[in-house]
Design an enzyme around this catalytic site. Structure first.
Site, PDB file in Angstrom:
ATOM      1  N   HIS A  37       0.840  -1.196   0.000  1.00 42.41           N
ATOM      2  CA  HIS A  37       0.000   0.000   0.000  1.00 42.41           C
ATOM      3  C   HIS A  37       0.885   1.259   0.000  1.00 42.41           C
ATOM      4  O   HIS A  37       0.606   2.222  -0.716  1.00 42.41           O
ATOM      5  CB  HIS A  37      -0.893   0.042   1.240  1.00 42.41           C
ATOM      6  CG  HIS A  37      -1.894  -1.068   1.332  1.00 42.41           C
ATOM      7  ND1 HIS A  37      -1.798  -2.070   2.265  1.00 42.41           N
ATOM      8  CD2 HIS A  37      -3.019  -1.330   0.621  1.00 42.41           C
ATOM      9  CE1 HIS A  37      -2.822  -2.902   2.130  1.00 42.41           C
ATOM     10  NE2 HIS A  37      -3.574  -2.482   1.133  1.00 42.41           N
ATOM     11  N   SER A 188      -2.085  -8.158   2.740  1.00 39.21           N
ATOM     12  CA  SER A 188      -2.601  -8.155   4.117  1.00 39.21           C
ATOM     13  C   SER A 188      -2.798  -9.581   4.610  1.00 39.21           C
ATOM     14  O   SER A 188      -2.804  -9.839   5.810  1.00 39.21           O
ATOM     15  CB  SER A 188      -3.948  -7.434   4.172  1.00 39.21           C
ATOM     16  OG  SER A 188      -3.883  -6.245   3.452  1.00 39.21           O
TER      17      SER A 188
HETATM   18  P1  AMP Z   1      -6.547  -3.763  -0.599  1.00 39.23           P
HETATM   19  O1  AMP Z   1      -6.376  -3.027   0.697  1.00 39.23           O
HETATM   20  O2  AMP Z   1      -6.052  -5.172  -0.554  1.00 39.23           O
HETATM   21  O3  AMP Z   1      -7.911  -3.584  -1.182  1.00 39.23           O
HETATM   22  O4  AMP Z   1      -5.562  -3.035  -1.609  1.00 39.23           O
HETATM   23  C1  AMP Z   1      -5.634  -1.666  -1.849  1.00 39.23           C
HETATM   24  C2  AMP Z   1      -4.778  -1.334  -3.034  1.00 39.23           C
HETATM   25  O5  AMP Z   1      -3.442  -1.689  -2.759  1.00 39.23           O
HETATM   26  C3  AMP Z   1      -5.193  -2.088  -4.310  1.00 39.23           C
HETATM   27  O6  AMP Z   1      -5.098  -1.201  -5.420  1.00 39.23           O
HETATM   28  C4  AMP Z   1      -4.162  -3.170  -4.378  1.00 39.23           C
HETATM   29  O7  AMP Z   1      -3.925  -3.631  -5.702  1.00 39.23           O
HETATM   30  C5  AMP Z   1      -2.948  -2.449  -3.840  1.00 39.23           C
HETATM   31  N1  AMP Z   1      -1.932  -3.404  -3.388  1.00 39.23           N
HETATM   32  C6  AMP Z   1      -2.110  -4.387  -2.469  1.00 39.23           C
HETATM   33  N2  AMP Z   1      -0.970  -5.101  -2.361  1.00 39.23           N
HETATM   34  C7  AMP Z   1      -0.083  -4.553  -3.223  1.00 39.23           C
HETATM   35  C8  AMP Z   1       1.260  -4.862  -3.584  1.00 39.23           C
HETATM   36  N3  AMP Z   1       1.919  -5.871  -3.032  1.00 39.23           N
HETATM   37  N4  AMP Z   1       1.854  -4.083  -4.526  1.00 39.23           N
HETATM   38  C9  AMP Z   1       1.185  -3.055  -5.116  1.00 39.23           C
HETATM   39  N5  AMP Z   1      -0.073  -2.724  -4.820  1.00 39.23           N
HETATM   40  C10 AMP Z   1      -0.697  -3.464  -3.886  1.00 39.23           C
END
Ligand code: AMP
Length: 282
Positions: A37, A188
């Protein structure tokens, strides 16, 4: 750092910044923030004057109620991480009622098949839930730019489609996957892995790298066999799907065509933790 929980306050705060000519960036998240993130926040901070981060565990995108219940939530830790990155970040952490009122339901969308393959096939309704919450969040925050990780590449394509369907005045920016030193994509969910599963989990990315190597001179079917066999030998990781798809349409690839880009996508169970990853093949 400003933390907003209700609609009018965040909308007014953003509107004031816009009146001053600021470019507004937006990074939607479900919290449990990590370095993946953080890489998005840093891209947004480089490109925009003001960056809004939302923290909201969206109920409509979970097709499994246990997954929703066990999703990690720690707002205090998230706020500390954000404060350390940049105290000027604006946080929007609404309640479910603030976003959905009493109608916790997804909007019906036609994503031209982008939502029925891979994650969409294994998690029915997931992408309509994602699109619904993003439509509401975009309407509240009204950013110029919104940043999404290629970690969820299919989601990124769905978001582009949503913006086209709803004619939303926002530019979507895709950001590269951030990984641990051993190659495992930051997620996460990684904190829920047992010691043994965490040790073996980098095998997912190393297998994707081998698939990429094979892509130059082997057929698609041969690569599928290679990946399926590699996971069949693993006692701790269970392959849910491996797919080579057109990077633009996400259509299943049978044979490579010139001037097209392809990507490999994978979903794996490490115990009861479901991990996804993907890689550009050409
Ligand atoms: P989430 O909290 O899992 O919904 O993720 C929020 C944003 O963070 C989304 O756009 C995900 O694609 C991005 N994201 C999560 N993990 C990664 C990662 N390892 N590398 C790049 N972006 C990430």
């Amino acid at each position: 750092m400003h933390v907003f929980t209700n609609r009018p306050e965040i909308s007014n705060a953003v509107a004031k910044h816009k009146e001053n000519g600021s470019k507004i960036g937006f990074v939607p998240t479900m919290g449990a923030l990590h370095r993946g993130h953080a890489s998005l926040f840093n891209f947004a901070l480089q490109k925009c004057d003001v960056v809004v981060v939302s923290i909201f565990v969206n109920p409509t995108q979970f097709n499994n109620s246990q997954d929703l219940e066990t999703y990690p939530r720690d707002l205090q830790a998230d706020l500390e991480l954000l404060e350390n990155i940049n105290p000027n970040l604006i946080v929007f952490a609404p309640s479910t009622t603030t976003i959905y009122g009493t109608n916790i339901e997804s909007i019906d969308y036609n994503f031209d098949g982008l939502d029925t393959v891979m994650e969409g096939a294994f998690r029915p309704g997931h992408f309509e839930g994602v699109a619904t919450v993003l439509k509401y969040l975009f309407e509240i925050v009204q950013p110029h730019f919104a940043f999404f990780g290629e970690k969820d590449y299919q989601q990124l394509q769905i978001v582009n489609k949503l913006v086209a369907i709803e004619k939303l005045p926002v530019e979507i920016i895709g950001c590269p996957i951030s990984r641990h030193d051993d190659g495992l994509a930051e997620s996460s969910r990684n904190m829920r892995l047992t010691h043994n599963h965490r040790e073996i989990a980098p095998f997912i990315y190393s297998t994707l790298l081998k698939a990429k190597e094979l892509f130059d001179d082997k057929g698609i079917e041969e690569i599928h066999h290679f990946v399926t066999n590699a996971f069949a030998e693993s006692a701790l990781l269970k392959l849910e799907y491996f797919e080579i798809a057109n990077a633009r349409t996400l259509e299943h690839t049978v044979a490579k065509r010139a001037n097209e880009s392809y990507r490999a996508f994978i979903a794996v169970f490490a115990g009861d933790v479901r991990l996804i990853d993907n890689i550009a093949l050409n």
